[in-house]
Design a protein around this motif. Structure first.
Motif, PDB file in Angstrom:
ATOM      1  N   LEU A 259      11.733  -0.161 -46.841  1.00  0.00           N
ATOM      2  CA  LEU A 259      10.646  -1.144 -46.788  1.00  0.00           C
ATOM      3  C   LEU A 259      10.947  -2.209 -45.737  1.00  0.00           C
ATOM      4  O   LEU A 259      12.082  -2.680 -45.611  1.00  0.00           O
ATOM      5  CB  LEU A 259      10.467  -1.803 -48.159  1.00  0.00           C
ATOM      6  CG  LEU A 259      10.050  -0.883 -49.310  1.00  0.00           C
ATOM      7  CD1 LEU A 259      10.044  -1.658 -50.622  1.00  0.00           C
ATOM      8  CD2 LEU A 259       8.686  -0.272 -49.037  1.00  0.00           C
ATOM      9  N   TYR A 260       9.901  -2.588 -45.004  1.00  0.00           N
ATOM     10  CA  TYR A 260      10.035  -3.603 -43.969  1.00  0.00           C
ATOM     11  C   TYR A 260       8.916  -4.628 -44.125  1.00  0.00           C
ATOM     12  O   TYR A 260       7.768  -4.262 -44.395  1.00  0.00           O
ATOM     13  CB  TYR A 260       9.957  -2.972 -42.573  1.00  0.00           C
ATOM     14  CG  TYR A 260      10.985  -1.888 -42.346  1.00  0.00           C
ATOM     15  CD1 TYR A 260      12.257  -2.197 -41.872  1.00  0.00           C
ATOM     16  CD2 TYR A 260      10.681  -0.548 -42.622  1.00  0.00           C
ATOM     17  CE1 TYR A 260      13.210  -1.202 -41.672  1.00  0.00           C
ATOM     18  CE2 TYR A 260      11.622   0.452 -42.428  1.00  0.00           C
ATOM     19  CZ  TYR A 260      12.881   0.119 -41.955  1.00  0.00           C
ATOM     20  OH  TYR A 260      13.811   1.105 -41.765  1.00  0.00           O
ATOM     21  N   ASP A 261       9.246  -5.890 -43.944  1.00  0.00           N
ATOM     22  CA  ASP A 261       8.274  -6.969 -44.102  1.00  0.00           C
ATOM     23  C   ASP A 261       7.402  -7.053 -42.852  1.00  0.00           C
ATOM     24  O   ASP A 261       7.874  -7.458 -41.777  1.00  0.00           O
ATOM     25  CB  ASP A 261       9.003  -8.293 -44.343  1.00  0.00           C
ATOM     26  CG  ASP A 261       8.064  -9.397 -44.821  1.00  0.00           C
ATOM     27  OD1 ASP A 261       6.868  -9.347 -44.470  1.00  0.00           O
ATOM     28  OD2 ASP A 261       8.529 -10.301 -45.529  1.00  0.00           O
ATOM     29  N   ALA A 262       6.137  -6.688 -42.982  1.00  0.00           N
ATOM     30  CA  ALA A 262       5.241  -6.665 -41.821  1.00  0.00           C
ATOM     31  C   ALA A 262       4.964  -8.061 -41.283  1.00  0.00           C
ATOM     32  O   ALA A 262       4.711  -8.233 -40.094  1.00  0.00           O
ATOM     33  CB  ALA A 262       3.930  -5.983 -42.191  1.00  0.00           C
ATOM     34  N   ARG A 263       4.996  -9.066 -42.153  1.00  0.00           N
ATOM     35  CA  ARG A 263       4.688 -10.430 -41.721  1.00  0.00           C
ATOM     36  C   ARG A 263       5.874 -11.121 -41.056  1.00  0.00           C
ATOM     37  O   ARG A 263       5.702 -12.111 -40.366  1.00  0.00           O
ATOM     38  CB  ARG A 263       4.232 -11.279 -42.922  1.00  0.00           C
ATOM     39  CG  ARG A 263       2.848 -10.898 -43.458  1.00  0.00           C
ATOM     40  CD  ARG A 263       2.416 -11.899 -44.517  1.00  0.00           C
ATOM     41  NE  ARG A 263       1.110 -11.600 -45.057  1.00  0.00           N
ATOM     42  CZ  ARG A 263      -0.037 -11.974 -44.506  1.00  0.00           C
ATOM     43  NH1 ARG A 263      -0.022 -12.656 -43.373  1.00  0.00           N
ATOM     44  NH2 ARG A 263      -1.195 -11.663 -45.064  1.00  0.00           N
ATOM     45  N   ARG A 264       7.076 -10.622 -41.289  1.00  0.00           N
ATOM     46  CA  ARG A 264       8.270 -11.293 -40.790  1.00  0.00           C
ATOM     47  C   ARG A 264       9.034 -10.424 -39.794  1.00  0.00           C
ATOM     48  O   ARG A 264      10.197 -10.069 -40.013  1.00  0.00           O
ATOM     49  CB  ARG A 264       9.172 -11.710 -41.950  1.00  0.00           C
ATOM     50  CG  ARG A 264       8.561 -12.808 -42.806  1.00  0.00           C
ATOM     51  CD  ARG A 264       9.506 -13.256 -43.903  1.00  0.00           C
ATOM     52  NE  ARG A 264       8.989 -14.433 -44.583  1.00  0.00           N
ATOM     53  CZ  ARG A 264       9.213 -15.676 -44.209  1.00  0.00           C
ATOM     54  NH1 ARG A 264       9.958 -15.917 -43.151  1.00  0.00           N
ATOM     55  NH2 ARG A 264       8.707 -16.686 -44.886  1.00  0.00           N
ATOM     56  N   ALA A 265       8.350 -10.096 -38.721  1.00  0.00           N
ATOM     57  CA  ALA A 265       8.952  -9.379 -37.592  1.00  0.00           C
ATOM     58  C   ALA A 265       9.602  -8.064 -37.983  1.00  0.00           C
ATOM     59  O   ALA A 265      10.527  -7.600 -37.324  1.00  0.00           O
ATOM     60  CB  ALA A 265       9.975 -10.283 -36.881  1.00  0.00           C
ATOM     61  N   GLY A 266       9.128  -7.441 -39.074  1.00  0.00           N
ATOM     62  CA  GLY A 266       9.642  -6.129 -39.449  1.00  0.00           C
ATOM     63  C   GLY A 266      11.027  -6.126 -40.050  1.00  0.00           C
ATOM     64  O   GLY A 266      11.732  -5.107 -40.012  1.00  0.00           O
ATOM     65  N   ARG A 267      11.450  -7.240 -40.643  1.00  0.00           N
ATOM     66  CA  ARG A 267      12.773  -7.295 -41.266  1.00  0.00           C
ATOM     67  C   ARG A 267      12.842  -6.329 -42.452  1.00  0.00           C
ATOM     68  O   ARG A 267      11.902  -6.220 -43.232  1.00  0.00           O
ATOM     69  CB  ARG A 267      13.071  -8.705 -41.782  1.00  0.00           C
ATOM     70  CG  ARG A 267      13.026  -9.800 -40.743  1.00  0.00           C
ATOM     71  CD  ARG A 267      13.278 -11.133 -41.417  1.00  0.00           C
ATOM     72  NE  ARG A 267      12.917 -12.245 -40.562  1.00  0.00           N
ATOM     73  CZ  ARG A 267      12.890 -13.518 -40.957  1.00  0.00           C
ATOM     74  NH1 ARG A 267      13.207 -13.810 -42.211  1.00  0.00           N
ATOM     75  NH2 ARG A 267      12.559 -14.479 -40.124  1.00  0.00           N
ATOM     76  N   SER A 268      13.989  -5.673 -42.601  1.00  0.00           N
ATOM     77  CA  SER A 268      14.184  -4.782 -43.735  1.00  0.00           C
ATOM     78  C   SER A 268      14.231  -5.580 -45.028  1.00  0.00           C
ATOM     79  O   SER A 268      14.887  -6.624 -45.105  1.00  0.00           O
ATOM     80  CB  SER A 268      15.479  -3.986 -43.578  1.00  0.00           C
ATOM     81  OG  SER A 268      15.738  -3.230 -44.747  1.00  0.00           O
TER      82      SER A 268
END
Length: 296
Positions: A259-268
């Motif tokens: 899973l990656y945070d789409a709102r936060r620059a793609g952070r795992s």
């Protein structure tokens, strides 16, 4: 991007390449003669544009409309007839790119504009994350070069300068027409902006997959914000496996379920050492453009 704009950009690049070839010629006097011819032609068209702008000022809003046209705007700039000052165009470029910077939890601050030199400072998350800083800088540089191609140098606090784009170099007799579009040879070889179709019509909470320059890309819309990433999972190294989970704004790999945070620059979300590679994405009205690496 309409057909005329595409044709105009292709023509600019073709003329620029021909001028570069002419500058390398060793035929005595030929380079000088071509330079004088180009300068005479530019002066002739400058006089014509001067008349057009004289009449345009009689109609409120028309000069601004002409300046915003993707073909007329750059031509007005090289003839020093753009209704917006250099500093106003710099500020407009930064305003255009700020929505994208928000997707990286960052912002940009204009420190100074002096004699064609723009000095900026990156703020927020953009300042600390190397991968985020690179993509953010690319977006800022490209938008500044598009709206302010007469910029001589760009200084980002804590970073190296861009190559100077001095128009006063006495070794050049002819004007480099690449400056019309604000594209230096260096930037053209490393990064290009590409138009995207049907992106602004995406419904909130949805995603679209596409290919740009043969790169798989996923674009997600969360509320009024758009996010673009390479469709590649760094954990399992599979391509074209990302999907959007609306409930938590996460991009999930269908292969390994990372899973990656789409709102936060793609952070795992699961492993902090991994992150997606975000791509600069600019939305202007109903048009969208994305920055992608291009082959040298």
């Amino acid at each position: 991007m309409d057909a005329m704009t595409t044709q105009f950009e292709a023509l600019v690049e073709a003329v620029d390449q021909k001028l570069e070839s002419i500058e390398k010629t060793s035929v005595p006097g030929f380079r000088q003669q071509v330079g004088e011819l180009v300068n005479d032609l530019l002066e002739m068209y400058r006089m014509g544009f001067e008349q057009v702008m004289h009449y345009a000022h009689s109609y409120p809003g028309l000069p601004q409309k002409l300046a915003e046209d993707p073909v007329l705007g750059p031509l007005l700039m090289i003839h020093n007839m753009h209704p917006l000052s250099f500093e106003e165009r710099v500020n407009k470029a930064l305003e255009n790119v700020r929505p994208y910077l928000k997707t990286h939890d960052g912002n940009v601050r204009l420190i100074s504009v002096e004699q064609g030199i723009v000095t900026l400072a990156l703020e927020g998350h953009c300042q600390g994350c190397p991968s985020s800083r690179i993509t953010v800088k690319t977006a800022i540089e490209q938008e500044l070069m598009r709206l302010a191609p007469d910029m001589l140098d760009l200084i980002v606090e804590g970073e190296d300068h861009l190559e100077a784009m001095s128009a006063d170099d006495s070794s050049r007799v002819v004007i480099p027409l690449s400056a019309v579009q604000g594209v230096t040879v260096k930037s053209r070889r490393t990064t290009g902006w590409f138009a995207l179709d049907n992106i602004t019509t995406l419904s909130p909470g949805s995603a679209q997959k596409t290919r740009v320059e043969d790169h798989p890309v996923i674009i997600a819309r969360l509320g009024d914000e758009f996010f673009a990433y390479h469709d590649y999972c760094p954990q399992c190294r599979h391509v074209n496996q990302l999907t959007l989970r609306v409930k938590d704004s996460a991009l999930e790999c269908q292969s390994c379920h990372a899973l990656y945070d789409a709102r936060r620059a793609g952070r795992s979300i699961d492993h902090t050492s991994y992150h997606l590679e975000p791509l600069p994405l600019l939305i202007e009205g109903h048009e969208a453009r994305i920055a992608m690496p291009v082959a040298e």
